[in-house]
Every structure is written in structure tokens, then in C-alpha cells.
Design a protein around this motif. Sequence first.
Motif, mmCIF file in Angstrom:
data_model
loop_
_atom_site.group_PDB
_atom_site.id
_atom_site.type_symbol
_atom_site.label_atom_id
_atom_site.label_comp_id
_atom_site.label_asym_id
_atom_site.label_seq_id
_atom_site.Cartn_x
_atom_site.Cartn_y
_atom_site.Cartn_z
ATOM 1 N N PRO A 64 -16.675 5.181 2.935
ATOM 2 C CA PRO A 64 -18.120 5.408 2.850
ATOM 3 C C PRO A 64 -18.617 5.355 1.409
ATOM 4 O O PRO A 64 -17.947 5.835 0.489
ATOM 5 C CB PRO A 64 -18.291 6.801 3.454
ATOM 6 C CG PRO A 64 -16.964 7.458 3.265
ATOM 7 C CD PRO A 64 -15.936 6.377 3.364
ATOM 8 N N ALA A 65 -19.804 4.778 1.225
ATOM 9 C CA ALA A 65 -20.409 4.683 -0.100
ATOM 10 C C ALA A 65 -21.246 5.926 -0.359
ATOM 11 O O ALA A 65 -22.340 6.082 0.188
ATOM 12 C CB ALA A 65 -21.269 3.428 -0.204
ATOM 13 N N VAL A 66 -20.699 6.821 -1.193
ATOM 14 C CA VAL A 66 -21.379 8.064 -1.554
ATOM 15 C C VAL A 66 -21.265 8.217 -3.072
ATOM 16 O O VAL A 66 -20.149 8.281 -3.596
ATOM 17 C CB VAL A 66 -20.750 9.292 -0.868
ATOM 18 C CG1 VAL A 66 -21.590 10.534 -1.116
ATOM 19 C CG2 VAL A 66 -20.564 9.060 0.619
ATOM 20 N N PRO A 67 -22.370 8.292 -3.805
ATOM 21 C CA PRO A 67 -22.303 8.377 -5.263
ATOM 22 C C PRO A 67 -21.967 9.785 -5.753
ATOM 23 O O PRO A 67 -22.775 10.448 -6.412
ATOM 24 C CB PRO A 67 -23.710 7.933 -5.690
ATOM 25 C CG PRO A 67 -24.589 8.354 -4.566
ATOM 26 C CD PRO A 67 -23.755 8.194 -3.312
ATOM 27 N N VAL A 68 -20.760 10.242 -5.453
ATOM 28 C CA VAL A 68 -20.372 11.606 -5.791
ATOM 29 C C VAL A 68 -20.299 11.820 -7.301
ATOM 30 O O VAL A 68 -20.376 12.954 -7.778
ATOM 31 C CB VAL A 68 -19.031 11.979 -5.132
ATOM 32 C CG1 VAL A 68 -19.146 11.925 -3.632
ATOM 33 C CG2 VAL A 68 -17.907 11.054 -5.610
ATOM 34 N N GLU A 69 -20.139 10.728 -8.059
ATOM 35 C CA GLU A 69 -20.040 10.872 -9.507
ATOM 36 C C GLU A 69 -21.342 11.357 -10.130
ATOM 37 O O GLU A 69 -21.368 11.778 -11.300
ATOM 38 C CB GLU A 69 -19.621 9.541 -10.149
ATOM 39 C CG GLU A 69 -20.675 8.446 -10.092
ATOM 40 C CD GLU A 69 -20.722 7.721 -8.749
ATOM 41 O OE1 GLU A 69 -21.575 6.849 -8.572
ATOM 42 O OE2 GLU A 69 -19.884 8.059 -7.877
ATOM 43 N N LEU A 70 -22.448 11.332 -9.354
ATOM 44 C CA LEU A 70 -23.733 11.793 -9.870
ATOM 45 C C LEU A 70 -23.888 13.310 -9.789
ATOM 46 O O LEU A 70 -24.920 13.846 -10.189
ATOM 47 C CB LEU A 70 -24.875 11.110 -9.099
ATOM 48 C CG LEU A 70 -24.956 9.583 -9.227
ATOM 49 C CD1 LEU A 70 -26.129 9.048 -8.424
ATOM 50 C CD2 LEU A 70 -25.081 9.178 -10.690
#
Length: 269
Positions: free
Chosen positions: A60-66
Amino acid sequence: MTTAVAAPFRFFALHVVRTRRLGPSLVRVSFAGEDLRHFLSDGWDQSLSLFLPHPGQDAPAVPVELGDHWWQGWRELPDDVRAVMRSYTLRELRRDPDEIDVDFVLHTPAGPASAWADRARAGDRAVVLGPAVADNRAIRFRPPDDTDLVLLWGDETALPAIGSILASLPAGQRVRAWLDVRDAGTVRHLASAADAEISWLTGGACPDALRTAVLPPAERPYAWIAGESGSVKALRRHFVRERGIDRRRVTFVGYWRQGMTEEQLRAAG
């Protein structure tokens, strides 16, 4: 993966270890992941956000680095890239090895989460936004210490929570539960040490059956209601206005709303 978000929640990278059919419209998916050692919960209706890949995606594409700004970053991803996000209830957390179970209702026609669960296989990847603090605000079932009767109502989406609640209650605790399911094949034994009377109902009979039910005498009842938003609100009014239960002793949670996707429900809320 960067896991820090906003306490008491964080992201957990998971993979499927097994699946199990519980009935014609329910499947249990068991997940594992190295980070699950940090997953903590003392609640029995612990809710979490599950992120799933689109068909053809490895993860899944989740921008957790933000970090704390992941939500805006996720919203800005293209529709066919952005991970499918759905809210679910934790069915069970186990240790040695660290695993969690999530039960999925298989809808017809299938939505993206239902379709994913139906075809899930060992090794498939997912991401969960879940608790890193055992006592957190995503736990709703909190009966007062003086409760002498627990009342439970839920549809299929609330079965994981109700199953966990029943398993947690002590011997001697009086419980009356109504479970509204679409298919009689979903009916199964729910273990509990409590003095529990469980009514399984199909065909939309549950609200009427609850309204006409004769309840055991109680001075300090507590009610927990979860499922379709409209039904939940109507039954809360019934418990408060017609049964005379103190509204502070009624917990109600709308897991979904008839005719609306979760994306629409989040946007409206």
C-alpha cells in the motif's frame, strides 16, 4: 519504515500469515510484522486504520515518512495509487509470535477492502495505523465499575468487537446481546465466562426484537451499540428514551453508513 506519527498511534508494516473463512460472508486475516512488538492495547473494541494496496501493487502507498502530516500526503496521491484505507476492529492480539487478527465482512458487490480480503494470501502486505499505548482513545467499551447488566447490539461489522468483549467479561456478569447478521451461516459459538444470553437474528429483525425484549431487572445497566450509523442512533434513542438508561452509560459507534463509502463518510465528518 518511519513509524512515528502522533502518540498514542503509529504505523505498523504487516504481512498476511494466514486466512480463515468464518462463514459465507466473513473471513479472518492474521497479520504479523516485526513492529508488532510495539503494538499495545488493553481494549476489547480497539479500532484501527488498515491500509491496503490496489490490485497490481506490491504494497500500500502510504506516505508514513511525513509523520504527523501523512494524512495530507495520502490525500494528495492519485486515486489509483493512494492506498485503500478502511477502519476495522482488532479481533485479537497475540504474543510469541506477535500477530493480530482482523475480520472482514465480504460484501456483494465487493468493495476494495472486501475484494482484497477475499483473495488475500500469505505474504500479502498491508499497513496499520494502530495503538502504541495500551489505553487509548480508540477504545470505546468502558462500562462503569458498578455495572450490573451489559447490553450489546451490533451488526456483522461489530462481531469482532462483540466477540472480544464477551470473551473478556468475568463470570457472573449478566449480559444480553443481539447480533444482526445477513446469513444464518454466520452464526457461531462465542465463548464467554459471563452469564450471557446471545440472540442471533437475520433479515433485519434485530431492532424490533430489541425493542420488544424483556430485559432482566437492573439498577445500573450499560449499553454498547455499534454498526450501521442510522441503526445505532435509533437504538441509542430507544435505550435512553424508552428504557430510561442514563445517556452517559450508553456507548454508540457508527462503523458505517448506508449508501456511503468510508471516503464519503470521512469527508462528511
